[in-house]
Design a protein around this motif. Structure first.
Motif: not given
Length: 98
Positions: A1-29
């Motif tokens: 369970m801790g592993s899936s939470l870490k994966s989810a956090q990584f996904l969110i952080e990754s999409r936030l980084r991509d969104a900060a560069t103007g990636n519209s797909d990341a913003c949509y996600d």
């Protein structure tokens, strides 16, 4: 369970980084994540509207539809707050680019 939470956090952080560069797909996600409460994040329609708005401004057509859909469940004050937050992020991005 801790592993899936870490994966989810990584996904969110990754999409936030991509969104900060103007990636519209990341913003949509991110809009999807906050509108559905997925990936360990609670439903937050203001946050979802903000991300859908940023994606829509960048030309993401699906985000335009999703933004309109969730706006039906929001107050005018909530929408105004989401728009204010989106503008603030756009202004930050412009200042970083300059």
């Amino acid at each position: 369970m801790g592993s899936s939470l870490k994966s989810a956090q990584f996904l969110i952080e990754s999409r936030l980084r991509d969104a900060a560069t103007g990636n519209s797909d990341a913003c949509y996600d991110l809009g999807i994540v906050f509108s559905t409460g997925s990936n360990g994040v609670g439903i937050d329609l203001i946050e979802a509207h903000k991300w859908f708005n940023l994606a829509a401004v960048a030309g993401h057509h699906e985000a335009q539809y999703c933004r309109a859909e969730i706006a039906d469940d929001m107050t005018a004050r909530d929408i105004a707050e989401a728009q204010r937050q989106a503008r603030a992020l756009l202004n930050q991005s412009m200042h970083r680019a300059a």
